[in-house]
Design an enzyme around this catalytic site. Structure first.
Site, PDB file in Angstrom:
ATOM      1  N   HIS A 198      -2.341  -6.991   0.396  1.00 32.02           N
ATOM      2  CA  HIS A 198      -2.871  -6.511  -0.830  1.00 32.02           C
ATOM      3  C   HIS A 198      -3.455  -7.533  -1.493  1.00 32.02           C
ATOM      4  CE1 HIS A 198       1.150  -7.377  -2.291  1.00 32.02           C
ATOM      5  NE2 HIS A 198       0.604  -7.713  -3.341  1.00 32.02           N
ATOM      6  N   ASP A 206      -2.760  -2.146 -11.302  1.00 32.11           N
ATOM      7  CA  ASP A 206      -1.317  -2.599 -11.062  1.00 32.11           C
ATOM      8  C   ASP A 206      -0.701  -1.961 -12.223  1.00 32.11           C
ATOM      9  OD1 ASP A 206      -0.193  -5.422  -9.800  1.00 32.11           O
ATOM     10  OD2 ASP A 206       0.888  -4.693 -11.414  1.00 32.11           O
ATOM     11  N   ILE A 207       0.845  -1.763 -11.842  1.00 30.55           N
ATOM     12  CA  ILE A 207       1.421  -1.067 -12.845  1.00 30.55           C
ATOM     13  C   ILE A 207       1.901  -2.186 -13.835  1.00 30.55           C
ATOM     14  CG2 ILE A 207       3.661  -1.371 -11.737  1.00 30.55           C
ATOM     15  CD1 ILE A 207       4.408   1.472 -12.108  1.00 30.55           C
ATOM     16  N   HIS A 262      -4.973  -8.969  -5.391  1.00 33.25           N
ATOM     17  CA  HIS A 262      -5.149  -8.638  -6.747  1.00 33.25           C
ATOM     18  C   HIS A 262      -6.761  -8.910  -7.103  1.00 33.25           C
ATOM     19  CE1 HIS A 262      -0.746  -8.697  -7.471  1.00 33.25           C
ATOM     20  NE2 HIS A 262      -0.783  -9.321  -6.077  1.00 33.25           N
ATOM     21  N   ASN A 296      -1.055 -12.821  -2.444  1.00 39.30           N
ATOM     22  CA  ASN A 296       0.190 -13.627  -2.190  1.00 39.30           C
ATOM     23  C   ASN A 296       0.737 -13.515  -0.766  1.00 39.30           C
ATOM     24  OD1 ASN A 296       0.672 -14.651  -4.960  1.00 39.30           O
ATOM     25  ND2 ASN A 296       1.000 -12.615  -5.431  1.00 39.30           N
ATOM     26  N   GLU A 327       5.893  -9.674  -3.359  1.00 38.73           N
ATOM     27  CA  GLU A 327       6.855  -8.823  -3.867  1.00 38.73           C
ATOM     28  C   GLU A 327       6.837  -7.685  -2.687  1.00 38.73           C
ATOM     29  OE1 GLU A 327       6.573  -7.248  -7.809  1.00 38.73           O
ATOM     30  OE2 GLU A 327       6.501  -9.371  -8.740  1.00 38.73           O
ATOM     31  N   VAL A 328       5.634  -7.183  -2.693  1.00 42.83           N
ATOM     32  CA  VAL A 328       5.546  -5.819  -1.683  1.00 42.83           C
ATOM     33  C   VAL A 328       4.848  -6.373  -0.311  1.00 42.83           C
ATOM     34  CG1 VAL A 328       4.298  -3.540  -1.604  1.00 42.83           C
ATOM     35  CG2 VAL A 328       4.947  -4.788  -3.826  1.00 42.83           C
TER      36      VAL A 328
HETATM   37  P1  AMP Z   1       2.635  -9.345  -5.123  1.00 34.35           P
HETATM   38  O1  AMP Z   1       3.786 -10.127  -5.802  1.00 34.35           O
HETATM   39  O2  AMP Z   1       1.522  -9.896  -4.732  1.00 34.35           O
HETATM   40  O3  AMP Z   1       3.458  -8.568  -3.805  1.00 34.35           O
HETATM   41  O4  AMP Z   1       2.348  -7.932  -6.047  1.00 34.35           O
HETATM   42  C1  AMP Z   1       2.974  -6.856  -6.116  1.00 34.35           C
HETATM   43  C2  AMP Z   1       2.041  -6.182  -7.305  1.00 34.35           C
HETATM   44  O5  AMP Z   1       2.505  -4.742  -7.055  1.00 34.35           O
HETATM   45  C3  AMP Z   1       2.920  -6.340  -8.542  1.00 34.35           C
HETATM   46  O6  AMP Z   1       1.561  -7.076  -9.390  1.00 34.35           O
HETATM   47  C4  AMP Z   1       3.531  -5.113  -9.046  1.00 34.35           C
HETATM   48  O7  AMP Z   1       3.114  -5.051 -10.539  1.00 34.35           O
HETATM   49  C5  AMP Z   1       2.653  -4.216  -8.338  1.00 34.35           C
HETATM   50  N1  AMP Z   1       3.266  -2.966  -8.299  1.00 34.35           N
HETATM   51  C6  AMP Z   1       4.433  -2.618  -7.801  1.00 34.35           C
HETATM   52  N2  AMP Z   1       4.606  -1.366  -7.904  1.00 34.35           N
HETATM   53  C7  AMP Z   1       3.787  -0.624  -8.327  1.00 34.35           C
HETATM   54  C8  AMP Z   1       3.152   0.541  -8.392  1.00 34.35           C
HETATM   55  N3  AMP Z   1       3.896   1.692  -8.320  1.00 34.35           N
HETATM   56  N4  AMP Z   1       1.925   0.915  -8.909  1.00 34.35           N
HETATM   57  C9  AMP Z   1       1.030  -0.088  -8.945  1.00 34.35           C
HETATM   58  N5  AMP Z   1       1.410  -1.380  -8.857  1.00 34.35           N
HETATM   59  C10 AMP Z   1       2.739  -1.618  -8.661  1.00 34.35           C
END
Ligand code: AMP
Length: 125
Positions: free
Chosen positions: A108, A37-38, A110, A95, A103-104
């Site tokens: 996924h 994770d970034i 974690h 999530n 967010e994404v």
């Molecule tokens: P979620 O809130 O469960 O959708 O988490 C999305 C996760 O993606 C967050 O913890 C971000 O820090 C992570 N994230 C977003 N962009 C990147 C990236 N380019 N490389 C690695 N992790 C990312």
């Protein structure tokens, strides 16, 4: 997020799968990719994604093949072993939708570990 929400192929993880964006790879198999994770929330914070176009756990559960689901589950176990997390423990979080602040919009999981992680939710009893 609705279960039938269409997959957005421009989401950041889809772009990573197309190698348009760099990432620090932890593990890869035919149907699974894992990377750091970034913005880590623990000393070890890895994201595991299926390579297929699934928005959420619900979407993955409904549409993925048994092979994809099995490979995903076994990959998570292998990654926690390879990262040395099994002895002291780790946490898995996925999530889904607005209440979970997803967010994404690419499914996924974690993996968090490397120190005592405290209560499950910091803003709840
Ligand atoms: P979620 O809130 O469960 O959708 O988490 C999305 C996760 O993606 C967050 O913890 C971000 O820090 C992570 N994230 C977003 N962009 C990147 C990236 N380019 N490389 C690695 N992790 C990312």
């Amino acid at each position: 997020m609705e279960k039938k929400m269409p997959y957005d192929s421009n989401n950041i993880f889809a772009r990573m799968l197309r190698k348009e964006i760099p990432y620090h790879k932890v593990f890869e198999s035919p149907h699974v990719l894992a990377f750091y994770d970034i913005n880590p929330k623990a000393p070890c914070h890895v994201l595991v994604i299926p390579k297929g176009p699934y928005v959420s756990w619900a979407d993955f559960s409904e549409k993925a093949t048994s092979e994809e689901i099995s490979e995903f589950v076994k990959s998570v176990d292998k990654i926690t072993q390879d990262l040395g997390l099994q002895e002291k423990g780790y946490r898995l979080i996925s999530n889904h939708g607005a209440h979970a602040s997803q967010e994404v919009p690419h499914f996924h999981l974690h993996i968090l570990g490397g120190e005592p992680l405290g209560p499950l939710l910091s803003n709840k009893k």
